[in-house]
Design an enzyme around this catalytic site. Structure first.
Site, PDB file in Angstrom:
ATOM      1  N   ASN A 156      -5.453   0.147   7.070  1.00  0.00           N
ATOM      2  CA  ASN A 156      -4.900   1.501   7.124  1.00  0.00           C
ATOM      3  C   ASN A 156      -5.823   2.616   6.623  1.00  0.00           C
ATOM      4  O   ASN A 156      -5.760   3.726   7.124  1.00  0.00           O
ATOM      5  CB  ASN A 156      -3.548   1.553   6.400  1.00  0.00           C
ATOM      6  CG  ASN A 156      -3.650   1.201   4.942  1.00  0.00           C
ATOM      7  OD1 ASN A 156      -4.564   0.495   4.512  1.00  0.00           O
ATOM      8  ND2 ASN A 156      -2.707   1.682   4.162  1.00  0.00           N
ATOM      9  N   GLU A 254      -4.954  -4.965  -5.039  1.00  0.00           N
ATOM     10  CA  GLU A 254      -4.291  -3.685  -4.723  1.00  0.00           C
ATOM     11  C   GLU A 254      -3.325  -3.974  -3.585  1.00  0.00           C
ATOM     12  O   GLU A 254      -3.749  -4.155  -2.441  1.00  0.00           O
ATOM     13  CB  GLU A 254      -5.320  -2.633  -4.292  1.00  0.00           C
ATOM     14  CG  GLU A 254      -6.337  -2.271  -5.358  1.00  0.00           C
ATOM     15  CD  GLU A 254      -5.753  -1.502  -6.529  1.00  0.00           C
ATOM     16  OE1 GLU A 254      -4.595  -1.057  -6.435  1.00  0.00           O
ATOM     17  OE2 GLU A 254      -6.445  -1.367  -7.540  1.00  0.00           O
ATOM     18  N   CYS A 288       0.106   2.539   1.398  1.00  0.00           N
ATOM     19  CA  CYS A 288       0.693   1.729   0.320  1.00  0.00           C
ATOM     20  C   CYS A 288       1.458   2.599  -0.666  1.00  0.00           C
ATOM     21  O   CYS A 288       2.429   2.162  -1.260  1.00  0.00           O
ATOM     22  CB  CYS A 288      -0.411   0.969  -0.405  1.00  0.00           C
ATOM     23  SG  CYS A 288      -1.726   2.057  -1.008  1.00  0.00           S
ATOM     24  N   GLU A 460      -8.697   0.311  -9.542  1.00  0.00           N
ATOM     25  CA  GLU A 460      -9.999   0.632  -8.969  1.00  0.00           C
ATOM     26  C   GLU A 460     -10.281   2.115  -9.169  1.00  0.00           C
ATOM     27  O   GLU A 460      -9.395   2.885  -9.535  1.00  0.00           O
ATOM     28  CB  GLU A 460     -10.068   0.213  -7.508  1.00  0.00           C
ATOM     29  CG  GLU A 460      -9.063   0.878  -6.613  1.00  0.00           C
ATOM     30  CD  GLU A 460      -9.125   0.353  -5.173  1.00  0.00           C
ATOM     31  OE1 GLU A 460      -9.275  -0.859  -4.991  1.00  0.00           O
ATOM     32  OE2 GLU A 460      -9.006   1.172  -4.259  1.00  0.00           O
TER      33      GLU A 460
HETATM   34  P1  NAD Z   1      -2.975  -7.887   5.149  1.00  0.00           P
HETATM   35  O1  NAD Z   1      -2.601  -8.527   3.853  1.00  0.00           O
HETATM   36  O2  NAD Z   1      -2.383  -8.418   6.391  1.00  0.00           O
HETATM   37  O3  NAD Z   1      -4.544  -7.947   5.372  1.00  0.00           O
HETATM   38  C1  NAD Z   1      -5.440  -7.425   4.414  1.00  0.00           C
HETATM   39  C2  NAD Z   1      -6.758  -8.160   4.515  1.00  0.00           C
HETATM   40  O4  NAD Z   1      -6.561  -9.503   4.103  1.00  0.00           O
HETATM   41  C3  NAD Z   1      -7.338  -8.231   5.918  1.00  0.00           C
HETATM   42  O5  NAD Z   1      -8.733  -7.998   5.840  1.00  0.00           O
HETATM   43  C4  NAD Z   1      -7.088  -9.671   6.334  1.00  0.00           C
HETATM   44  O6  NAD Z   1      -8.049 -10.127   7.246  1.00  0.00           O
HETATM   45  C5  NAD Z   1      -7.242 -10.369   5.001  1.00  0.00           C
HETATM   46  N1  NAD Z   1      -6.672 -11.713   4.856  1.00  0.00           N
HETATM   47  C6  NAD Z   1      -5.618 -12.277   5.489  1.00  0.00           C
HETATM   48  N2  NAD Z   1      -5.439 -13.555   5.049  1.00  0.00           N
HETATM   49  C7  NAD Z   1      -6.385 -13.784   4.111  1.00  0.00           C
HETATM   50  C8  NAD Z   1      -6.715 -14.894   3.276  1.00  0.00           C
HETATM   51  N3  NAD Z   1      -6.042 -16.043   3.311  1.00  0.00           N
HETATM   52  N4  NAD Z   1      -7.748 -14.763   2.419  1.00  0.00           N
HETATM   53  C9  NAD Z   1      -8.457 -13.613   2.349  1.00  0.00           C
HETATM   54  N5  NAD Z   1      -8.198 -12.537   3.113  1.00  0.00           N
HETATM   55  C10 NAD Z   1      -7.168 -12.613   3.980  1.00  0.00           C
HETATM   56  O7  NAD Z   1      -2.665  -6.312   4.985  1.00  0.00           O
HETATM   57  P2  NAD Z   1      -2.747  -5.163   6.095  1.00  0.00           P
HETATM   58  O8  NAD Z   1      -1.610  -5.295   7.041  1.00  0.00           O
HETATM   59  O9  NAD Z   1      -4.130  -5.021   6.624  1.00  0.00           O
HETATM   60  O10 NAD Z   1      -2.510  -3.870   5.177  1.00  0.00           O
HETATM   61  C11 NAD Z   1      -1.235  -3.429   4.818  1.00  0.00           C
HETATM   62  C12 NAD Z   1      -0.882  -3.837   3.406  1.00  0.00           C
HETATM   63  O11 NAD Z   1      -1.910  -3.402   2.500  1.00  0.00           O
HETATM   64  C13 NAD Z   1       0.390  -3.164   2.935  1.00  0.00           C
HETATM   65  O12 NAD Z   1       1.160  -4.088   2.211  1.00  0.00           O
HETATM   66  C14 NAD Z   1      -0.126  -2.045   2.020  1.00  0.00           C
HETATM   67  O13 NAD Z   1       0.807  -1.627   1.068  1.00  0.00           O
HETATM   68  C15 NAD Z   1      -1.322  -2.682   1.412  1.00  0.00           C
HETATM   69  N6  NAD Z   1      -2.274  -1.681   0.916  1.00  0.00           N
HETATM   70  C16 NAD Z   1      -2.436  -1.525  -0.420  1.00  0.00           C
HETATM   71  C17 NAD Z   1      -3.309  -0.557  -0.909  1.00  0.00           C
HETATM   72  C18 NAD Z   1      -3.499  -0.358  -2.394  1.00  0.00           C
HETATM   73  O14 NAD Z   1      -4.503   0.246  -2.786  1.00  0.00           O
HETATM   74  N7  NAD Z   1      -2.582  -0.831  -3.237  1.00  0.00           N
HETATM   75  C19 NAD Z   1      -4.027   0.254  -0.018  1.00  0.00           C
HETATM   76  C20 NAD Z   1      -3.849   0.058   1.351  1.00  0.00           C
HETATM   77  C21 NAD Z   1      -2.968  -0.911   1.809  1.00  0.00           C
END
Ligand code: NAD
Length: 479
Positions: A156, A254, A288, A460
């Protein structure tokens, strides 16, 4: 370029070379506005990941000895090249993940500040002198980089995450292996090209594209990885936390949120309303820190619902390149199903749609629900769409209790003229971040950004990453 389809095919960036997946396979990246093919990217394997980790490990001894002035220059140069290549980055943010141009520009500007703040870290890597009880002993601590840092980022805000986390890790003398979201690899690959153009030594920054669920574990469980920074969903975060705990690898998580906003009867609604809208409708609610729960004191509840619904119905869903457009497409079919199911489930169980609820293509209208109760899924779960609920409260105390009644703890906000209640909320909110008379959506390069509980572990930002991505060594000299 792929000769048959004329679409771009992305390669990994490993050890200063562009390389295909060792399997030769690729995957499709889809433009979420209309599900058309955006590009192909190398479908990384665990062998590719090992290769990238080896390259980062090999580069570390040399990179950690680079001078602050060199790393500072490289990072500032990255920012300069970003400005020259702005159009490419903005186009990518629009076409790869469906960012409206306003959000893309916001992310671009924020990214520049992240890089420049990171450049300032190079000269700030300080230890300290420590008094000693031993006569004639000079005692000190030296701050050192950790080594190979694994950085995993979501779809995102790929530019903010890439600029902040990669730049902070490199500023401190670490080398990096980056696994970007499979839905946003191009933005990261563009940035890898820019880091390279800026002169960052080969192997200091490596990118492996691919499916996180296929190759993520080969990154996070590798004993040659010294630190993991993960941003993404709570489910994947939990999985990574378990792997890291087993290997004693330090980790920052995060994760998701269900961020509350309290609006008291004395709030300046004129100012609060646009901020409230910004905090949930920006980028189609795929943030998020989006505020998916509003607790509004009864005397202004009806007025708040009326005005919020009016704003929601006017939020522009036009062309993504029109600066007035706010609402973004929802990134994937799976995520669209989630948003749709959350709304349908709430309506079926008795919630009222005060605004929105319908879809235009892959975009969900800004949606406001009232009458939301515990048995509805969206009451507690993160929707990650332009959907929020408004609940009436009888007092600030009730608002505080309800705001904190969540497994998450990312951002929070309160709108009021009462400084005592506002500061009480700041001290007692269970979230990692709290904004008084401002929206839950806010971020800056040097602040401690992060959450508690299901929203994550650690913070962070420049100061937080200085602690997280370095270690202190105690050194004594017997004089
Ligand atoms: P996601 O968890 O589907 O994917 C995030 C990343 O994790 C991707 O790069 C994906 O390839 C990777 N991934 C998936 N399985 C993995 C594994 N087993 N080991 C290591 N990496 C793996 O999340 P998304 O749909 O891309 O993003 C949305 C989510 O991110 C929402 O829940 C949002 O709230 C959160 N988010 C949090 C923050 C924050 O700073 N707190 C910021 C942005 C988004």
């Amino acid at each position: 370029m792929d000769a048959k389809t004329h679409t771009l095919t992305l390669q990994h960036w490993i050890g200063g070379d562009w390389v295909d997946a060792n399997s030769g396979e690729t995957f499709e990246v889809i433009n979420p506005i209309d599900d058309s093919l955006y590009c192909h990217a190398a479908r990384g394997t665990s062998d590719d990941m090992q290769k990238a980790i080896k390259a980062a490990r090999a580069a570390f001894p040399g990179f950690k000895e680079t001078l602050p002035k060199e790393r500072e220059r490289w990072l500032l140069r990255v920012a300069e090249i970003m400005e020259v290549r702005k159009d490419e980055l903005i186009d990518c943010l629009i076409d790869e993940i469906g960012s409206p141009i306003g959000k893309a520009n916001f992310e671009f500007d924020k990214g520049l500040t992240m890089l420049r703040a990171a450049a300032g870290m190079c000269r700030n890597m300080r230890g300290e002198t420590i008094p000693s009880d031993a006569p004639g002993k000079f005692s000190m601590s030296i701050r050192e980089p950790l080594g190979v840092v694994a950085i995993i980022t979501p779809f995102n805000v790929p530019l903010i995450k890439t600029t902040r986390l990669i730049a902070n890790a490199l500023a401190l003398g670490n080398t990096v292996v980056h696994l970007p979201s499979e839905m946003a690899p191009h933005l990261t690959i563009l940035m890898a090209d820019i880091f390279n153009e800026a002169g960052i030594p080969a192997g200091a920054y490596n990118v492996v594209t691919g499916m996180g669920h296929e190759i993520g574990d080969s990154l996070t469980s590798n004993p040659d990885v010294d630190f993991v920074s993960f941003t993404g969903s709570s489910v994947v975060g939990q999985h990574i936390n378990e792997i890291c705990a087993k290997n004693k690898t330090p980790v920052t998580l995060e994760l998701g949120g269900k961020s509350p906003t309290i609006v008291l009867a004395d709030a300046d609604l004129e100012k609060a309303m646009p901020l409230a809208a910004r905090s949930i409708f920006m980028f189609g609610g795929q943030l998020c820190i989006g505020s998916s729960r509003f607790y509004v004191e009864r005397p202004v509840y009806d007025e708040f619902v009326k005005r919020f619904s009016m704003i929601a119905s006017k939020v522009s869903m036009g062309d993504l390149r029109d600066p007035n457009t706010v609402v973004a497409p929802i990134i994937s079919q799976r995520q669209r199903d989630r948003v749709r199911t959350h709304i349908e489930d709430a309506v079926k169980k008795g919630a009222t749609v005060a605004a929105g609820g319908e879809w235009e293509g892959n975009r969900c209208q800004p949606t406001i629900l009232t009458g939301v109760s515990e048995e509805m899924t969206l009451c507690r779960e993160e929707t990650f769409g332009p959907v929020t609920s408004i609940y009436p409260i009888d007092s600030y105390e009730e608002g505080l209790e309800k705001a904190n009644d969540t497994e998450y703890g990312l951002s929070s906000a309160i709108f009021t003229q009462d400084i005592n209640k506002a500061m009480h909320f700041a001290k007692n909110s269970g979230a990692g971040m709290c904004h008084i008379n401002g929206p839950t959506v806010h971020d800056e390069a040097h602040v401690p950004f992060g959450g508690n509980g299901e929203s994550g572990v650690g913070r962070e930002g420049t100061d937080a990453d200085m602690e997280a991505m370095t270690t202190l060594k105690w050194v004594t000299v017997q004089l």
